[in-house]
Design a protein around this motif. Structure first.
Motif, mmCIF file in Angstrom:
data_model
loop_
_atom_site.group_PDB
_atom_site.id
_atom_site.type_symbol
_atom_site.label_atom_id
_atom_site.label_comp_id
_atom_site.label_asym_id
_atom_site.label_seq_id
_atom_site.Cartn_x
_atom_site.Cartn_y
_atom_site.Cartn_z
ATOM 1 N N TRP A 1 0.849 -1.211 0.000
ATOM 2 C CA TRP A 1 0.000 0.000 0.000
ATOM 3 C C TRP A 1 0.876 1.250 0.000
ATOM 4 O O TRP A 1 0.629 2.200 -0.751
ATOM 5 C CB TRP A 1 -0.924 -0.053 1.213
ATOM 6 C CG TRP A 1 -1.860 1.116 1.335
ATOM 7 C CD1 TRP A 1 -2.322 1.936 0.330
ATOM 8 C CD2 TRP A 1 -2.460 1.600 2.534
ATOM 9 N NE1 TRP A 1 -3.168 2.886 0.834
ATOM 10 C CE2 TRP A 1 -3.277 2.711 2.182
ATOM 11 C CE3 TRP A 1 -2.400 1.206 3.861
ATOM 12 C CZ2 TRP A 1 -4.013 3.421 3.130
ATOM 13 C CZ3 TRP A 1 -3.140 1.904 4.800
ATOM 14 C CH2 TRP A 1 -3.934 3.002 4.429
ATOM 15 N N MET A 2 1.898 1.256 0.857
ATOM 16 C CA MET A 2 2.824 2.385 0.905
ATOM 17 C C MET A 2 3.509 2.588 -0.452
ATOM 18 O O MET A 2 3.611 3.712 -0.956
ATOM 19 C CB MET A 2 3.882 2.135 1.989
ATOM 20 C CG MET A 2 4.925 3.219 2.126
ATOM 21 S SD MET A 2 6.150 2.844 3.416
ATOM 22 C CE MET A 2 7.088 1.540 2.584
ATOM 23 N N PHE A 3 3.933 1.485 -1.053
ATOM 24 C CA PHE A 3 4.623 1.543 -2.341
ATOM 25 C C PHE A 3 3.710 2.094 -3.434
ATOM 26 O O PHE A 3 4.081 3.006 -4.180
ATOM 27 C CB PHE A 3 5.111 0.135 -2.711
ATOM 28 C CG PHE A 3 5.757 0.041 -4.060
ATOM 29 C CD1 PHE A 3 7.102 0.326 -4.233
ATOM 30 C CD2 PHE A 3 5.017 -0.349 -5.176
ATOM 31 C CE1 PHE A 3 7.704 0.241 -5.475
ATOM 32 C CE2 PHE A 3 5.604 -0.437 -6.423
ATOM 33 C CZ PHE A 3 6.950 -0.142 -6.568
ATOM 34 N N LEU A 4 2.490 1.563 -3.509
ATOM 35 C CA LEU A 4 1.561 2.003 -4.556
ATOM 36 C C LEU A 4 1.125 3.448 -4.335
ATOM 37 O O LEU A 4 0.975 4.209 -5.300
ATOM 38 C CB LEU A 4 0.350 1.068 -4.580
ATOM 39 C CG LEU A 4 0.638 -0.369 -5.036
ATOM 40 C CD1 LEU A 4 -0.593 -1.251 -4.845
ATOM 41 C CD2 LEU A 4 1.111 -0.408 -6.481
ATOM 42 N N SER A 5 0.925 3.835 -3.072
ATOM 43 C CA SER A 5 0.554 5.223 -2.782
ATOM 44 C C SER A 5 1.670 6.178 -3.187
ATOM 45 O O SER A 5 1.421 7.258 -3.738
ATOM 46 C CB SER A 5 0.249 5.383 -1.290
ATOM 47 O OG SER A 5 -0.824 4.562 -0.917
ATOM 48 N N TYR A 6 2.895 5.772 -2.905
ATOM 49 C CA TYR A 6 4.046 6.598 -3.289
ATOM 50 C C TYR A 6 4.124 6.739 -4.803
ATOM 51 O O TYR A 6 4.309 7.838 -5.337
ATOM 52 C CB TYR A 6 5.332 5.988 -2.737
ATOM 53 C CG TYR A 6 6.580 6.608 -3.318
ATOM 54 C CD1 TYR A 6 7.024 7.860 -2.893
ATOM 55 C CD2 TYR A 6 7.301 5.956 -4.319
ATOM 56 C CE1 TYR A 6 8.155 8.441 -3.440
ATOM 57 C CE2 TYR A 6 8.431 6.525 -4.870
ATOM 58 C CZ TYR A 6 8.862 7.768 -4.429
ATOM 59 O OH TYR A 6 9.973 8.343 -4.991
ATOM 60 N N ARG A 7 3.968 5.626 -5.514
ATOM 61 C CA ARG A 7 4.052 5.652 -6.978
ATOM 62 C C ARG A 7 2.945 6.518 -7.570
ATOM 63 O O ARG A 7 3.161 7.254 -8.541
ATOM 64 C CB ARG A 7 3.954 4.227 -7.527
ATOM 65 C CG ARG A 7 5.153 3.354 -7.238
ATOM 66 C CD ARG A 7 6.299 3.626 -8.185
ATOM 67 N NE ARG A 7 5.972 3.223 -9.538
ATOM 68 C CZ ARG A 7 6.630 3.608 -10.618
ATOM 69 N NH1 ARG A 7 7.637 4.454 -10.502
ATOM 70 N NH2 ARG A 7 6.286 3.186 -11.810
ATOM 71 N N ALA A 8 1.752 6.445 -6.981
ATOM 72 C CA ALA A 8 0.614 7.204 -7.512
ATOM 73 C C ALA A 8 0.711 8.691 -7.196
ATOM 74 O O ALA A 8 0.137 9.520 -7.911
ATOM 75 C CB ALA A 8 -0.688 6.641 -6.948
ATOM 76 N N SER A 9 1.448 9.051 -6.146
ATOM 77 C CA SER A 9 1.489 10.450 -5.710
ATOM 78 C C SER A 9 2.274 11.345 -6.659
ATOM 79 O O SER A 9 2.004 12.540 -6.751
ATOM 80 C CB SER A 9 2.112 10.540 -4.312
ATOM 81 O OG SER A 9 3.511 10.275 -4.380
ATOM 82 N N GLY A 10 3.265 10.772 -7.338
ATOM 83 C CA GLY A 10 4.131 11.575 -8.202
ATOM 84 C C GLY A 10 5.132 12.417 -7.439
ATOM 85 O O GLY A 10 5.884 13.203 -8.033
ATOM 86 N N ILE A 11 5.184 12.273 -6.123
ATOM 87 C CA ILE A 11 6.137 13.011 -5.298
ATOM 88 C C ILE A 11 7.461 12.254 -5.277
ATOM 89 O O ILE A 11 7.480 11.032 -5.104
ATOM 90 C CB ILE A 11 5.592 13.186 -3.865
ATOM 91 C CG1 ILE A 11 4.270 13.939 -3.891
ATOM 92 C CG2 ILE A 11 6.599 13.900 -2.979
ATOM 93 C CD1 ILE A 11 3.550 13.951 -2.561
ATOM 94 N N GLU A 12 8.560 12.978 -5.442
ATOM 95 C CA GLU A 12 9.860 12.301 -5.536
ATOM 96 C C GLU A 12 10.342 11.798 -4.180
ATOM 97 O O GLU A 12 10.859 10.697 -4.061
ATOM 98 C CB GLU A 12 10.894 13.259 -6.133
ATOM 99 C CG GLU A 12 12.227 12.608 -6.430
ATOM 100 C CD GLU A 12 13.152 13.565 -7.159
ATOM 101 O OE1 GLU A 12 14.335 13.619 -6.764
ATOM 102 O OE2 GLU A 12 12.712 14.253 -8.092
ATOM 103 N N VAL A 13 10.187 12.629 -3.141
ATOM 104 C CA VAL A 13 10.663 12.263 -1.797
ATOM 105 C C VAL A 13 9.586 12.619 -0.788
ATOM 106 O O VAL A 13 9.083 13.746 -0.778
ATOM 107 C CB VAL A 13 11.975 13.003 -1.432
ATOM 108 C CG1 VAL A 13 12.406 12.631 -0.019
ATOM 109 C CG2 VAL A 13 13.079 12.687 -2.423
ATOM 110 N N VAL A 14 9.235 11.648 0.073
ATOM 111 C CA VAL A 14 8.313 11.891 1.175
ATOM 112 C C VAL A 14 9.117 11.777 2.463
ATOM 113 O O VAL A 14 9.671 10.720 2.756
ATOM 114 C CB VAL A 14 7.162 10.864 1.182
ATOM 115 C CG1 VAL A 14 6.222 11.134 2.348
ATOM 116 C CG2 VAL A 14 6.414 10.880 -0.139
ATOM 117 N N ALA A 15 9.206 12.859 3.233
ATOM 118 C CA ALA A 15 9.968 12.867 4.484
ATOM 119 C C ALA A 15 9.021 13.028 5.662
ATOM 120 O O ALA A 15 8.062 13.796 5.595
ATOM 121 C CB ALA A 15 10.998 13.996 4.476
#
Length: 472
Positions: free
Chosen positions: A41-55
């Motif tokens: 879920w984390m991986f797919l959400s990250y891929r869908a967000s289009g954000i390069e880095v989430v801190a």
């Protein structure tokens, strides 16, 4: 959550065993699936967000010493790989581990949480904390084999790991003393301004420290006994999954300290270590008569391929290294799973005669996974090795490109020796029925080793994009 949940479950598990032992195995399986689901879920959400880095900062401290979790393309890819590997080990272990079962799963979930933290942290202090957490939980897993050889292997592994940790800690102390910060991005921004002596000491300490964890020659001698003497699911965990933490750390730190790419001196060191590791691991495997030790020495060689990609330093090469890490996770885990069912506790080659033709699924999985480790089509390892060869040729490093087929030839020789024995006519009455769950895992791992070739082009493009982001 992907860090906290497995750690909390590890410490709750003894209560489950004490109070409701009837649900212990369903609870372990469910937690493995929940952990994998959260990471996916984390991986797919990250891929869908289009954000390069989430801190994500924790604790309210300043960025120079604060705890920061960070998700980017590299950490997302390795989190998903490791969660998949841990899930396979958990499910396989249900039909394999009896002695010390509660301790085994407690340690396994501590390792799982530690690996997630190690990959997601963005500050050097907590990187060290998670490295130590993962290492300290993995030593007794090796000793779970309970033989004198397993205890010695665990001790030997511990000594090498402590030396590695001391070098990493030295580098972290130097980083904080020279920059006043432990945040990876802040350190990266000012690293080029440090004195050459400090920079060299930090890079060499990190390279040797993580080189031990990846088992690069000449820092490799702990790996064959640790992986060979462990019970088979632990062998799969160590070789298929835990080694990838070292790969991640090597990629993360060596690119962090470069100027948009791996610095030339570090690149040359990695190329030299990679060549020695590919050839040394394969040559070491040639002289072994224990199948698990052959597989362990083969892991050394495959870490060399990954180091070569990092040493070449181009996006194509680094993408090939990450792709090869995925292929190695699938195929080496599958090979250890298969031989664990074939060997019945004795993994000397002369004791395995005919075992590849007795159980069905394990014989097919062993042949497929070791064929993939050689680098044969139709398996994904063929694609990742071709990717590394293409990167070497594009960089004009023709001698590096020749290492790939040379390693494949050497591995074909020692796996050919194994095939001649395990696929001989079986000994009557020697076989045992393979549990359905184990059969399913073996089938899925075999299918996965083929699927990475079927989807080689999109995977190669994605891993090259990841490499581009890592290299700046």
């Amino acid at each position: 959550l992907v860090i906290a949940i497995p750690l909390l479950f590890a410490f709750a598990l003894p209560l489950v065993y004490a109070l409701v032992p009837s649900i212990r195995r369903p609870a372990v399986s469910a937690m493995g699936l929940i952990q994998f689901g959260l990471v996916a879920w984390m991986f797919l959400s990250y891929r869908a967000s289009g954000i390069e880095v989430v801190a994500y900062p924790l604790g309210g401290w300043g960025p120079e010493v604060g705890i920061v979790l960070q998700l980017d393309a590299l950490s997302a890819a390795f989190c998903l790989m490791m969660a998949l590997g841990v899930l396979m080990v958990i499910l396989y272990s249900q039909d394999y581990v009896d002695a010390g079962e509660s301790k085994y799963f407690v340690l396994l979930f501590i390792v799982a949480g530690g690996m997630m933290g190690l990959v997601l942290t963005a500050d050097f202090f907590n990187l060290y904390v998670f490295i130590e957490m993962t290492a300290i939980a993995s030593f007794p897993l090796v000793a779970l084999g309970r033989s004198g050889r397993a205890v010695f292997a665990a001790y030997y592994y511990m000594v090498f790991t402590m030396i590695s940790s001391a070098l990493i800690l030295l580098a972290i102390i130097l980083i904080y003393g020279a920059t006043g910060s432990l945040n990876m991005l802040e350190v990266s921004a000012v690293f080029a301004d440090l004195s050459p002596g400090i920079r060299s000491t930090i890079v060499v300490s990190m390279l040797i420290g993580f080189g031990v964890k990846v088992a690069l020659v000449p820092f490799h001698s702990w790996l064959p006994p640790a992986h060979a003497e462990s019970v088979s699911p632990v062998s799969a965990l160590l070789s298929g999954v835990l080694l990838k933490t070292g790969v991640y750390l090597l990629i993360r730190t060596m690119t962090l300290f470069g100027e948009g790419a791996v610095a030339s001196t570090t690149s040359n060191m990695l190329l030299g270590l990679g060549i020695a590791t590919v050839l040394g691991g394969n040559i070491l495997a040639l002289g072994q008569s224990n199948v698990k030790r052959i597989l362990a020495c083969s892991s050394v060689a495959h870490m060399g391929y990954i180091a070569l990609g990092l040493g070449i330093g181009s996006p194509l090469a680094l993408g090939g290294s990450i792709f090869h890490a995925l292929n190695h996770l699938l195929t080496k885990s599958g090979a250890f799973f298969a031989v664990g069912r074939m060997g019945h506790g004795d993994f000397e080659l002369d004791k395995l005669r005919g075992s590849g033709l007795l159980g069905g699924a394990e014989g097919v999985a062993f042949g497929a996974c070791t064929g993939a480790l050689i680098g044969l089509p139709p398996f994904g390892s063929f694609a990742s090795k071709v990717m590394l060869m293409a990167a070497a040729i594009a960089a004009g490093m023709y001698h590096i490109a020749l290492i790939m087929p040379a390693g494949a030839i050497l591995s074909a020789i020692y796996y050919g020796k194994v095939y001649r024995v395990v696929y001989d006519p079986p000994v009557p009455g020697k076989g045992t029925k393979t549990p359905a769950r184990t059969t399913l895992i073996l089938v899925l791992v075999t299918a996965g080793s083929v699927a990475t070739l079927v989807f080689a082009m999109p995977l190669a493009r994605w891993f090259t994009e990841v490499a581009n982001l890592v290299l700046g």
